[in-house]
Design a protein around this motif. Structure first.
Motif, mmCIF file in Angstrom:
data_model
loop_
_atom_site.group_PDB
_atom_site.id
_atom_site.type_symbol
_atom_site.label_atom_id
_atom_site.label_comp_id
_atom_site.label_asym_id
_atom_site.label_seq_id
_atom_site.Cartn_x
_atom_site.Cartn_y
_atom_site.Cartn_z
ATOM 1 N N THR A 149 6.237 -1.926 -1.701
ATOM 2 C CA THR A 149 6.209 -2.524 -3.037
ATOM 3 C C THR A 149 4.946 -3.349 -3.251
ATOM 4 O OG1 THR A 149 8.631 -2.652 -3.041
ATOM 5 C CG2 THR A 149 7.474 -3.992 -4.658
ATOM 6 N N LEU A 150 4.572 -4.157 -2.239
ATOM 7 C CA LEU A 150 3.365 -4.985 -2.350
ATOM 8 C C LEU A 150 2.108 -4.122 -2.477
ATOM 9 C CD1 LEU A 150 4.115 -7.848 0.210
ATOM 10 C CD2 LEU A 150 4.098 -7.991 -2.294
ATOM 11 N N CYS A 164 2.904 2.454 5.650
ATOM 12 C CA CYS A 164 4.186 1.747 5.529
ATOM 13 C C CYS A 164 5.224 2.307 6.498
ATOM 14 C CB CYS A 164 4.717 1.856 4.093
ATOM 15 S SG CYS A 164 3.737 0.976 2.881
ATOM 16 N N THR A 195 9.402 -3.976 1.363
ATOM 17 C CA THR A 195 8.466 -5.040 0.989
ATOM 18 C C THR A 195 7.011 -4.575 1.062
ATOM 19 O OG1 THR A 195 10.012 -6.694 1.839
ATOM 20 C CG2 THR A 195 7.746 -7.407 1.471
ATOM 21 N N THR A 196 6.659 -3.939 2.171
ATOM 22 C CA THR A 196 5.273 -3.478 2.356
ATOM 23 C C THR A 196 4.879 -2.472 1.287
ATOM 24 O OG1 THR A 196 5.551 -3.748 4.748
ATOM 25 C CG2 THR A 196 3.643 -2.491 4.005
ATOM 26 N N ALA A 255 13.839 -3.837 5.286
ATOM 27 C CA ALA A 255 13.132 -4.872 4.530
ATOM 28 C C ALA A 255 11.618 -4.742 4.691
ATOM 29 C CB ALA A 255 13.587 -6.257 4.988
ATOM 30 N N THR A 256 11.179 -4.391 5.897
ATOM 31 C CA THR A 256 9.749 -4.203 6.150
ATOM 32 C C THR A 256 9.186 -3.067 5.315
ATOM 33 O OG1 THR A 256 9.984 -4.983 8.434
ATOM 34 C CG2 THR A 256 8.015 -3.693 7.914
#
Length: 514
Positions: A478-479, A445, A475-476, A471-472
């Motif tokens: 968390t996913l 990440c 988001t990465t 944001a990258t």
């Protein structure tokens, strides 16, 4: 229970507001007065904070406890006498401390690598008296359960300080003049907040009676141990403030350069690293009464669930910021402070947020189990490793020795807290798997965030680049946590949806009744 959650929500809301205001204030200061002036003020204020701990740590806590007990028994005269007794006690202590520092200022000045820091400390001394009075009335309001008054007074102090400081400092002033102006803004803010909290005390029906010797004895007896523990802990910061500049000078830096490095590390980088503690702190506030009640009821399953889930949550929140800071750290330093070194330090120090998060949540859990002293002992042991690193590492890694020292300190304390927590609760926490997975997931990440950020920086301005990179990373990470079942996103969405539906039903029923 509802009132508890409302209280936590209120405190969290105002805490976030106060922290946001303080965060942007630090950015403003770093840009206007520079790293050297900020470093001078940080060094002087670290000594001042030790003095402040003496008058504002144990006393307000004990006032709140004793005051609440008197109020429950409807002994309002004793409650009023308690406030007056504590006021006299705190004033005497604060005045004595001010006189000691002022009369022996030549001795205190030897603590600083730069003599100008002593001038700042002298300017801060009036704040000690004002804060002593403030802490007494704040403790009285706390005992009354008036959390709104507590929160609004803290926010008021922050706003006044920012307003006064903005008026007083300037880019055309000398380094010393700017540092002194920051000190004066602190004193002015303290007297304003003192007056404000006194007014709130009387507006909400508070009263003062003649001080009582019978009340003084339990007040002194109960506040002394708490104050002693917190004083011991408060010595950590000034020792760091004295050691870092001295060790930097020992490897070839001038006094001004050493203070600038310290100002960048403590005044610019550390506030960003402590961002996750705002969220974890709110969880800690809610956990302490919750776990304490479950232990008293012998509800072992509830304790086990709360301990494990809260640690995993704290891990997730802390780790979430790591790839972001690693990827956008350098640009963040330039955008926020116009300082490349602060960004580099931020990227290098991001990893310490993981052991820091575990330390924060495990300390709160130990406190909820009545193990405050043992928790402090673990903190003290971790601090020993911090000082060893600060002394040995500067020739090898320079100012990054503060990062490594803090990281090792938090790691040692986190391990000790977890072991003690496991022994106390006799639980199988099963934390090895989530910690290992979170650590592994941070690497890809962070790499992806850094890559996307570097591409975005070619096309977009710094602010847009920060948003894209942040944001990258979020988001990465968390996913991936969802993919590996470290967080159950689906269950959270279902629970939230059910909660919203229940709230709608309750609202409809309420409308029908009315």
């Amino acid at each position: 229970m509802k009132s508890l959650f409302k209280t936590v929500a209120l405190i969290t809301f105002f805490s976030i507001l106060t922290r946001i205001a303080g965060f942007f204030f630090r950015i403003y200061l770093s840009r206007v007065i520079g790293a050297e002036a900020l470093g001078m003020y940080q060094v002087a204020s670290s000594i001042f904070m030790v003095l402040l701990t003496v008058v504002s740590s144990g006393i307000p806590l004990i006032i709140s406890r004793m005051g609440a007990a008197f109020r429950a028994k409807k002994e309002f005269k004793k409650e009023a006498a308690l406030t007056a007794t504590a006021l006299v006690f705190a004033l005497v202590i604060s005045v004595i401390l001010c006189l000691v520092v002022f009369l022996f200022r030549s001795l205190f000045s030897k603590l600083f690598t730069d003599e100008r820091c002593m001038q700042i400390l002298i300017i801060l001394l009036p704040s000690l008296v004002f804060s002593a009075v403030y802490s007494v009335f704040r403790g009285a309001l706390w005992g009354q359960g008036n959390y709104f008054a507590l929160c609004i007074s803290e926010l008021f102090e922050q706003v006044v300080r920012i307003f006064v400081c903005v008026l007083m400092v300037g880019s055309t002033m000398s380094v010393l003049e700017n540092a002194l102006s920051v000190g004066w803004s602190m004193s002015i803010a303290c007297i304003a907040s003192m007056i404000f909290v006194i007014l709130l005390f009387f507006i909400y029906g508070g009263k003062l009676k003649k001080p009582s010797g019978k009340i003084f004895k339990p007040l002194f007896k109960q506040s002394t141990p708490i104050t002693s523990i917190r004083i011991a802990g408060s010595f950590i910061q000034p020792l760091v403030a004295l050691i870092i500049p001295a060790r930097m000078m020992a490897i070839g830096y001038t006094s001004s350069q050493a203070l600038s490095l310290y100002g960048v590390a403590v005044g610019m980088t550390l506030p960003l690293l402590f961002v996750p503690t705002t969220i974890i702190g709110s969880l800690s506030t809610a956990l302490i009464p919750d776990v304490s009640t479950a232990v008293a009821q012998g509800n072992q399953k509830h304790v086990e669930n709360r301990v494990r889930t809260s640690i995993v949550f704290a891990l997730f929140v802390s780790a979430l910021f790591v790839p972001v800071y690693m990827g956008v750290g350098e640009i963040a330093g330039l955008f926020l402070y116009n300082n490349a070194l602060s960004g580099s330090l931020l990227a290098n120090a991001a990893w310490i947020m993981v052991p820091m998060g575990i330390t924060n949540i495990t300390s709160a859990l130990l406190n909820s189990l009545g193990m405050e002293v043992k928790s402090f002992i673990n903190y003290f042991i971790g601090s020993i490793f911090l000082f060893i690193a600060l002394w040995l590492l500067p020739p090898l890694v320079g100012i990054n020795s503060l990062v490594w020292g803090m990281g090792i300190s938090f790691l040692v304390t986190a391990v000790l807290n977890t072991i003690m927590l496991k022994k106390k609760t006799k639980l199988m926490l099963g934390l090895l798997k989530p910690i290992t997975l979170l650590t592994i997931l941070i690497v890809p990440c962070a790499a992806l965030t850094a890559f996307i950020t570097s591409l975005a920086s070619i096309v977009f301005p710094q602010f847009i680049t920060l948003c894209i990179g942040g944001a990258t990373g979020v988001t990465t990470f968390t996913l991936l946590c969802g993919v590996f079942n470290l967080i159950d996103i689906k269950s959270f969405m279902i629970t939230t949806s059910k909660r919203l539906n229940l709230d709608k039903i309750a609202l409809k029923l309420k409308k029908k009744k009315t």
